[in-house]
Design a protein around this motif. Structure first.
Motif, PDB file in Angstrom:
ATOM      1  N   UNK A 109       0.806  -1.219   0.000  1.00  0.00           N
ATOM      2  CA  UNK A 109       0.000   0.000   0.000  1.00  0.00           C
ATOM      3  C   UNK A 109       0.842   1.274   0.000  1.00  0.00           C
ATOM      4  N   UNK A 110       2.155   1.130  -0.285  1.00  0.00           N
ATOM      5  CA  UNK A 110       2.979   2.326  -0.508  1.00  0.00           C
ATOM      6  C   UNK A 110       2.619   2.997  -1.828  1.00  0.00           C
ATOM      7  N   UNK A 111       2.447   2.187  -2.855  1.00  0.00           N
ATOM      8  CA  UNK A 111       2.245   2.748  -4.185  1.00  0.00           C
ATOM      9  C   UNK A 111       0.960   3.572  -4.299  1.00  0.00           C
ATOM     10  N   UNK A 112      -0.188   3.101  -3.775  1.00  0.00           N
ATOM     11  CA  UNK A 112      -1.390   3.954  -3.862  1.00  0.00           C
ATOM     12  C   UNK A 112      -1.196   5.303  -3.179  1.00  0.00           C
ATOM     13  N   UNK A 113      -0.523   5.304  -2.018  1.00  0.00           N
ATOM     14  CA  UNK A 113      -0.246   6.564  -1.319  1.00  0.00           C
ATOM     15  C   UNK A 113       0.646   7.470  -2.161  1.00  0.00           C
ATOM     16  N   UNK A 114       1.733   6.915  -2.704  1.00  0.00           N
ATOM     17  CA  UNK A 114       2.665   7.722  -3.484  1.00  0.00           C
ATOM     18  C   UNK A 114       2.000   8.294  -4.732  1.00  0.00           C
ATOM     19  N   UNK A 115       1.175   7.505  -5.393  1.00  0.00           N
ATOM     20  CA  UNK A 115       0.496   7.996  -6.592  1.00  0.00           C
ATOM     21  C   UNK A 115      -0.457   9.136  -6.266  1.00  0.00           C
ATOM     22  N   UNK A 116      -1.159   9.024  -5.149  1.00  0.00           N
ATOM     23  CA  UNK A 116      -2.056  10.116  -4.772  1.00  0.00           C
ATOM     24  C   UNK A 116      -1.271  11.392  -4.478  1.00  0.00           C
ATOM     25  N   UNK A 117      -0.103  11.263  -3.872  1.00  0.00           N
ATOM     26  CA  UNK A 117       0.754  12.422  -3.619  1.00  0.00           C
ATOM     27  C   UNK A 117       1.169  13.057  -4.946  1.00  0.00           C
ATOM     28  N   UNK A 118       1.673  12.248  -5.854  1.00  0.00           N
ATOM     29  CA  UNK A 118       2.215  12.757  -7.101  1.00  0.00           C
ATOM     30  C   UNK A 118       1.127  13.286  -8.029  1.00  0.00           C
ATOM     31  N   UNK A 119      -0.090  12.746  -7.899  1.00  0.00           N
ATOM     32  CA  UNK A 119      -1.212  13.251  -8.691  1.00  0.00           C
ATOM     33  C   UNK A 119      -1.827  14.515  -8.094  1.00  0.00           C
ATOM     34  N   UNK A 120      -1.386  14.872  -6.864  1.00  0.00           N
ATOM     35  CA  UNK A 120      -1.877  16.080  -6.233  1.00  0.00           C
ATOM     36  C   UNK A 120      -3.175  15.944  -5.483  1.00  0.00           C
ATOM     37  N   UNK A 121      -3.639  14.683  -5.297  1.00  0.00           N
ATOM     38  CA  UNK A 121      -4.939  14.499  -4.638  1.00  0.00           C
ATOM     39  C   UNK A 121      -4.835  14.351  -3.133  1.00  0.00           C
ATOM     40  N   UNK A 122      -3.601  14.207  -2.588  1.00  0.00           N
ATOM     41  CA  UNK A 122      -3.465  14.055  -1.135  1.00  0.00           C
ATOM     42  C   UNK A 122      -2.176  14.716  -0.654  1.00  0.00           C
ATOM     43  N   UNK A 123      -1.975  16.003  -0.955  1.00  0.00           N
ATOM     44  CA  UNK A 123      -0.699  16.636  -0.596  1.00  0.00           C
ATOM     45  C   UNK A 123      -0.458  16.705   0.904  1.00  0.00           C
ATOM     46  N   UNK A 124      -1.519  16.696   1.698  1.00  0.00           N
ATOM     47  CA  UNK A 124      -1.353  16.848   3.141  1.00  0.00           C
ATOM     48  C   UNK A 124      -0.740  15.609   3.793  1.00  0.00           C
ATOM     49  N   UNK A 125      -0.700  14.489   3.073  1.00  0.00           N
ATOM     50  CA  UNK A 125      -0.199  13.252   3.688  1.00  0.00           C
ATOM     51  C   UNK A 125       1.277  12.995   3.414  1.00  0.00           C
ATOM     52  N   UNK A 126       1.951  13.891   2.687  1.00  0.00           N
ATOM     53  CA  UNK A 126       3.321  13.615   2.294  1.00  0.00           C
ATOM     54  C   UNK A 126       4.253  13.547   3.501  1.00  0.00           C
TER      55      UNK A 126
ATOM     56  N   UNK B 189      -4.636  -3.005  -9.021  1.00  0.00           N
ATOM     57  CA  UNK B 189      -3.510  -2.829  -9.944  1.00  0.00           C
ATOM     58  C   UNK B 189      -2.376  -2.060  -9.274  1.00  0.00           C
ATOM     59  N   UNK B 190      -2.702  -1.223  -8.306  1.00  0.00           N
ATOM     60  CA  UNK B 190      -1.695  -0.372  -7.671  1.00  0.00           C
ATOM     61  C   UNK B 190      -1.060  -1.017  -6.450  1.00  0.00           C
ATOM     62  N   UNK B 191      -1.489  -2.201  -6.063  1.00  0.00           N
ATOM     63  CA  UNK B 191      -1.008  -2.799  -4.813  1.00  0.00           C
ATOM     64  C   UNK B 191      -0.430  -4.185  -5.087  1.00  0.00           C
ATOM     65  N   UNK B 192       0.719  -4.213  -5.766  1.00  0.00           N
ATOM     66  CA  UNK B 192       1.354  -5.497  -6.045  1.00  0.00           C
ATOM     67  C   UNK B 192       1.701  -6.188  -4.733  1.00  0.00           C
ATOM     68  N   UNK B 193       1.429  -7.485  -4.691  1.00  0.00           N
ATOM     69  CA  UNK B 193       1.765  -8.274  -3.522  1.00  0.00           C
ATOM     70  C   UNK B 193       0.632  -8.462  -2.554  1.00  0.00           C
TER      71      UNK B 193
END
Length: 804
Positions: free
Chosen positions: A457-474, A640-644
């Motif tokens: 569940x690192x990747x879903x968090x990182x994608x939301x950061x980079x897409x600008x939808x969750x900047x407060x969680x960085x 698709x965003x959570x391999x493993x």
């Protein structure tokens, strides 16, 4: 104090003691040892049963996660399908619930046919083939007794293994070196066959019977291999080559991949057709009786075999090498060479290898070439030449292939984390400290950092950061990752972590509930646990606390440890909500116990009845997230965003849990493939009928569903034979239905016109697997029921989705 004995993990089980070829370089029949003459041709069933029990006894005592067994000969295919089935079934019986079984067979290939391959698919047996290169090179030694060439038959066998439905069985090609052969012709001929691995073996020789050295050259074998190494390296290393990979690994301080290089203790024993234990077969080249231990499966345990002087001599690393070897600058890589190659009358094995000059020259050539080569980019995708894509396309994917998928996903996650660090607010002290610690741990404790970066569940968090939808969680997310990595490294670092409404998230480890209004907590690892300080109060948590639910503030991720597979029940991470169904709350201890019991039975079923899927699952599935089913139905999902990771509501039976696991992991594998390869044109907006859905599906959804239903079909195909009564009849009807409808879906994909060339190849692999099941007999009742179910689903779908 006595050195503790290491465990034996590799077993060569001789199932036939004769051969249908008369290779003049064979160490079994053409060298000093003649013990084969007095042994049974085919291994008796009693020996198979007792050998399996001895191996399981040893695996249980040493708590081995995996046991590796090679069915060997002579020529093992001469044993026939029935005896090979018996060998596999006895091994699986004895190791059930003890260790995972990696079962292989090594053959000259001349007898390999579809009957054997179908058997090996069923039993999960991988196949290695001996081939010395092009026809002229192979015919120099590998001929029938009457002089006929074996080359055409071996090429036919390799072509069979390269068919998509059998590709996952193909373990590689083994080539014995003859320096009279043209190295370029040998290498090119072998690579043209698209093997998953190549193995070049030095011919067996000793100081008493040294290897040929044409023209008086001091290093002809190093020269021969160096030509191939340069050609292989210049081509981008298109296929793993065991001897080269072993040298490269040992030069980096890692373990070798072969007993002929490196200093790792020998962990192999041979079981002959009469049940006697022998040391490595290569010793047959030293002197008559050299491999003999005087022990057998009926009277002796494998721990007793380990104490044999000959076995002990191969357990001592550099200590058992000759003085000349211990003083050598490349001893860490060479390891003295193969033990048998050191033999000389009078001094026994207390000598360097008879190939010593060649080994030194080869290692130094590779070392110098590596030192002068430009840095290589990280390999973040699959190499089509290795056959990974073909193996996956067939619906499968073994430990090595899925391991490479996982390595590529780790690289993706690492790149995403680096991008998040670049986007973090530079003036924020917590973010800066977390970033510095992550960079430091990357150098000082890379395994600890990798374990955190691989968290699904690192990747879903990182994608939301980079897409600008969750900047407060960085900031909080970086601090949480740094804290989790620091705890895994156990170096004593202190990390300041923002809290989530009084909850401390430690991704992959668990969460801590704090009854405080503080915004931040300080986390520090110790030898026996870790401390959490917030609002002037300190909480100490032991590493082993909380699993039983008696520590309510600490909710660790529970790890279910099974033979050959450890999987987390991820019910703590607030970011786990990446699936289409709502996640279940934290499991109670009783619920966790039921999950663990069902997983134990489901994994046993997968290993026993679907062994071709088990190694891939073990290598790539690290977490199961319990889901909540609003209506109580069986639901499962993969993101698709959570391999493993896969999500599932616990079904009514372990059998269905096994089905959900192999089904959803298909989505996980295909998602990873799609991260590296374009299989279709994403601009195509058409939708298609899918017999497992009530809505029209885009091509992306259709290929995902079809790939998953390869495993669904296979599950029911096997269950109709292993279930009883009404359950068997239901399984047969399910097999009939999904065989037909998966084949139809594959045909839709193949004729869609939007597949890339690689996508066409991938779908062709799916088609080959599905077509391979078409001839399997099914009762008329099952066919009729399958037809009715298919027609009913199609009619309902058309009523909902087709506008008059």
């Amino acid at each position: 104090m006595d050195r503790p004995l290491p465990a034996l993990t590799q077993f060569v089980l001789k199932v036939h003691s004769r051969c249908d070829l008369a290779c003049d370089h064979c160490y079994v029949y053409e060298h000093a040892d003649t013990s084969w003459r007095g042994r049974p041709k085919a291994v008796p069933e009693a020996v198979l049963e007792q050998a399996a029990d001895r191996i399981a006894e040893h695996a249980r005592a040493h708590r081995l996660p995996t046991v590796h067994v090679v069915l060997h000969g002579g020529e093992p295919l001469l044993a026939g399908p029935g005896r090979l089935r018996k060998a596999a079934e006895e091994l699986r019986r004895a190791l059930r619930g003890v260790s995972a079984l990696d079962l292989r067979i090594h053959t000259n290939g001349v007898l390999l046919n579809e009957q054997f391959c179908d058997l090996f698919v069923e039993l999960g047996i991988k196949v290695g083939v001996s081939l010395d290169g092009d026809k002229a090179s192979n015919d120099r030694h590998r001929r029938y007794a009457d002089g006929r060439s074996s080359h055409p038959q071996v090429l036919r066998a390799v072509a069979l293994l390269n068919q998509p439905r059998y590709r996952h069985l193909f373990a590689g090609l083994l080539c014995t070196i003859d320096v009279e052969n043209d190295p370029v012709a040998v290498y090119d001929a072998l690579v043209a066959l698209d093997p998953p691995r190549l193995d070049f073996l030095l011919p067996h020789a000793t100081w008493d019977a040294p290897p040929p050295r044409p023209d008086g050259s001091a290093t002809p074998y190093a020269d021969w291999l160096d030509i191939i190494y340069r050609r292989w390296d210049d081509a981008g290393r298109p296929v793993p080559v065991r001897i080269f990979d072993s040298v490269l690994r040992t030069l980096r301080g890692e373990s070798s991949l072969t007993e002929s290089l490196g200093l790792a203790p020998a962990d192999l024993v041979v079981i002959e057709t009469d049940g006697t234990f022998e040391q490595a077969d290569s010793l047959k080249t030293a002197y008559d009786g050299a491999p003999v231990t005087g022990m057998d499966v009926f009277a002796h345990s494998l721990d007793e075999v380990l104490r044999h002087p000959g076995m002990l001599a191969r357990q001592q690393g550099a200590e058992q090498l000759s003085q000349e070897c211990r003083a050598c600058p490349v001893v860490e890589s060479c390891g003295g060479g193969l033990y048998a190659h050191r033999y000389r009358s009078g001094s026994g094995f207390d000598n360097p290898s008879v190939f010593c000059p060649d080994l030194m020259e080869l290692i130094m050539n590779i070392r110098d070439r590596e030192a002068s080569a430009p840095a290589r980019p990280a390999d973040t995708g699959l190499s089509v030449h290795t056959g990974d894509l073909d193996e996956l396309a067939a619906g499968f994917g073994g430990e090595e292939t899925v391991g490479r998928l996982a390595a590529a996903q780790l690289e993706f996650n690492g790149d995403l984390l680096a991008a998040v660090l670049e986007n973090a607010p530079r003036a924020d002290r917590i973010a800066a400290q977390a970033g510095e610690l992550l960079i430091e741990l990357d150098a000082a404790a890379p395994d600890a950092l990798d374990a955190v970066v691989a968290h699904p569940y690192l990747r879903p968090w990182a994608l939301r950061i980079l897409e600008g939808s969750a900047p407060a969680t960085v900031v909080g997310g970086l601090a949480e990752l740094a804290a989790a990595a620091a705890l895994r490294a156990r170096r004593g670092d202190t990390v300041v972590v923002p809290l989530r409404e009084g909850m401390l998230r430690l991704p992959g480890l668990g969460s801590v509930s704090l009854t405080t209004c503080a915004d931040h907590a300080e986390v520090t690892a110790g030898a026996d646990g870790f401390s959490v300080r917030a609002a002037g109060r300190e909480l100490w948590i032991g590493w082993d606390e909380g699993v039983d639910g008696l520590t309510p503030h600490w909710q660790p991720v529970r790890l279910v440890e099974l033979p050959g597979w450890a999987v987390a029940l991820e019910d703590t991470d607030p970011l786990r909500d990446s699936h289409q169904w709502p996640v279940a709350p934290r499991l109670s201890p009783g619920e966790a116990k039921m999950w663990a019991e069902d997983l134990t039975e489901a994994w046993s079923l997968i290993r026993r009845e679907l062994p071709v899927y088990a190694p891939g699952v073990a290598a790539g599935l690290r977490a199961i997230t319990p889901l909540h089913s609003p209506d109580g139905s069986d639901v499962s999902a993969a993101s698709r965003e959570a391999f493993g990771a896969v999500g599932a509501a616990r079904p009514d039976s372990p059998d269905l849990l096994a089905l959900l696991i192999v089904h959803e992991f298909q989505h996980v594998k295909l998602g990873a493939v799609l991260d590296s390869h374009d299989l279709y044109d994403p601009a195509d907006t058409r939708t298609f009928y899918a017999p497992w859905r009530g809505d029209p599906r885009p091509l992306a959804g259709l290929i995902q569903g079809t790939y998953a239903h390869i495993a669904v079909t296979d599950f029911w195909r096997v269950r109709r034979h292993t279930a009883q009564g009404e359950a068997a009849r239901t399984a047969e009807a399910q097999f009939a239905r999904w065989r037909q409808q998966t084949s139809e879906a594959v045909e839709v994909l193949a004729t869609s016109g939007v597949l890339t060339p690689l996508g066409e190849r991938f779908v062709a692999g799916m088609a080959s697997t599905a077509q391979g099941w078409s001839a399997e007999p099914v009762s008329a009742d099952a066919l009729s029921e399958a037809r009715r179910a298919a027609e009913s689903h199609r009619a309902d779908w058309q009523a909902r989705n087709v506008t008059p």
